[in-house]
Design an enzyme around this catalytic site. Structure first.
Site, short mmCIF file in Angstrom:
data_model
loop_
_atom_site.label_atom_id
_atom_site.label_comp_id
_atom_site.label_asym_id
_atom_site.label_seq_id
_atom_site.Cartn_x
_atom_site.Cartn_y
_atom_site.Cartn_z
N GLY A 179 0.39 -11.43 13.97
CA GLY A 179 0.97 -12.51 12.81
C GLY A 179 -0.10 -13.53 12.67
O GLY A 179 0.03 -14.55 13.20
N CYS A 212 10.78 2.25 8.67
CA CYS A 212 10.82 3.12 7.35
C CYS A 212 12.27 3.46 7.30
O CYS A 212 13.08 3.30 8.22
CB CYS A 212 10.08 4.48 7.86
SG CYS A 212 8.49 4.14 8.20
N ILE A 257 0.79 -0.99 0.18
CA ILE A 257 0.11 -0.11 -0.13
C ILE A 257 0.89 1.41 0.04
O ILE A 257 0.38 2.34 -0.68
CB ILE A 257 -1.02 -0.04 1.22
CG1 ILE A 257 -1.91 -1.21 1.29
CG2 ILE A 257 -1.93 1.24 1.34
CD1 ILE A 257 -2.98 -1.32 0.02
#
Length: 305
Positions: free
Chosen positions: A245, A132, A73
């Protein structure tokens, strides 16, 4: 027997049950409010937030895989200003704790976001996405370098009085080393795992299916890895661990708690069933009642090895 007690505490926040919605799978909460009883959920974790709006990656950016899905995304979100103006008013009406997930590309961005969120009383806690790249230091991902992770958590810790949860990347050699770095920087809790990096290929076209080439793998396929990492981290740190998860059922959630998780997050299951989080909490309650367990906290770390 009375109904089992499902309440747990994370960093001073009492949750009615241990089931949270994972960031990026439940919007900002409002999108699901017509279909889901938000008060059946322990906490809502918002879509990841950045300083400026982010358009995300080109399509295609989701592909089903065996036992899960890949997503690329690209952290699409409205940005902090629109969040305050358009999303916070709804959050004022919600009786479920709201945790805001956020990310940045520099230490300064992380700190500024933490400062902005610190001023919003409707935000119960923050969750830092450290998966990130640090654009000021060659693009190394914060969450794959212990020193970088320590620095970003410390910057956020100094910018907010709200509880700080750090979401750990599984794409590392030693998840415990990363957990120690974040705990040393005074994180209040750790959530794990974020997605595993994967890819899918179109054989006939001889091209990657995702426009971004790679994406994050989630769903039942990652559960054994997530369980192992939660077990390792929970034994290594003194702060609460939140398991993520491939959790699709109450049994899955309770397995994570046995491994040492105080709470869990439900992600991919929300795409298949918008009411998954509430259903999973109900299934946990049913298991406890059927097995004569009065308090879900008895399950935390009770794995016999």
């Amino acid at each position: 027997m009375q109904k089992p007690d499902l309440s747990v505490e994370i960093a001073g926040i009492t949750l009615r049950n241990p089931v949270m919605t994972a960031s990026g799978t439940f919007g900002y909460g409002e999108e699901f409010s017509e279909y889901v009883n938000l008060e059946a959920i322990g906490a809502i974790i918002t879509k990841g937030l950045s300083l400026k709006p982010k358009a995300g990656n080109p399509t295609p950016r989701i592909v089903e895989t065996t036992g899960g899905m890949l997503n690329a995304i690209g952290l699409q979100n409205v940005g902090i200003d629109a969040f305050v103006e358009k999303k916070v008013p709804f959050l004022r009406t919600v009786a479920t704790p709201v945790i805001v997930n956020f990310f940045g590309n520099t230490l300064e961005e992380y700190a500024e976001l933490a400062e902005r969120l610190d001023l919003i009383p409707e935000v119960a806690a923050v969750e830092i996405n450290i998966s990130c790249p640090n654009v000021k230091h060659g693009g190394i991902v914060f969450g794959t370098d212990p020193k970088a992770a320590y620095s970003v958590v410390k910057a956020v810790r100094e910018a907010t009085i709200k509880p700080v949860i750090v979401k750990l990347s599984p794409n590392v050699t030693d998840i415990v080393e990363m957990a120690w770095a974040c705990a040393d920087a005074e994180a209040d809790a750790l959530s794990l795992i974020n997605t595993l990096t994967g890819m899918a290929i179109d054989l006939d076209k001889r091209r990657p299916i995702l426009a971004n080439v790679t994406g994050g793998l989630s769903g039942p396929a990652v559960k054994p890895i997530a369980l192992r990492m939660v077990w390792q981290v929970a034994r290594a740190v003194k702060i609460p661990v939140i398991g993520i998860g491939g959790i699709m059922t109450g049994i899955d959630a309770l397995e994570f708690m046995l491994a040492g998780a105080t709470a869990v997050q439900v992600g991919t299951a929300n795409f298949l069933d918008p009411g998954a989080a509430g259903r999973i909490a109900a299934e946990m309650e049913r298991y406890l009642a059927d097995n004569g367990i009065a308090d879900v906290k008895e399950m935390i770390g009770a794995l016999e090895v």
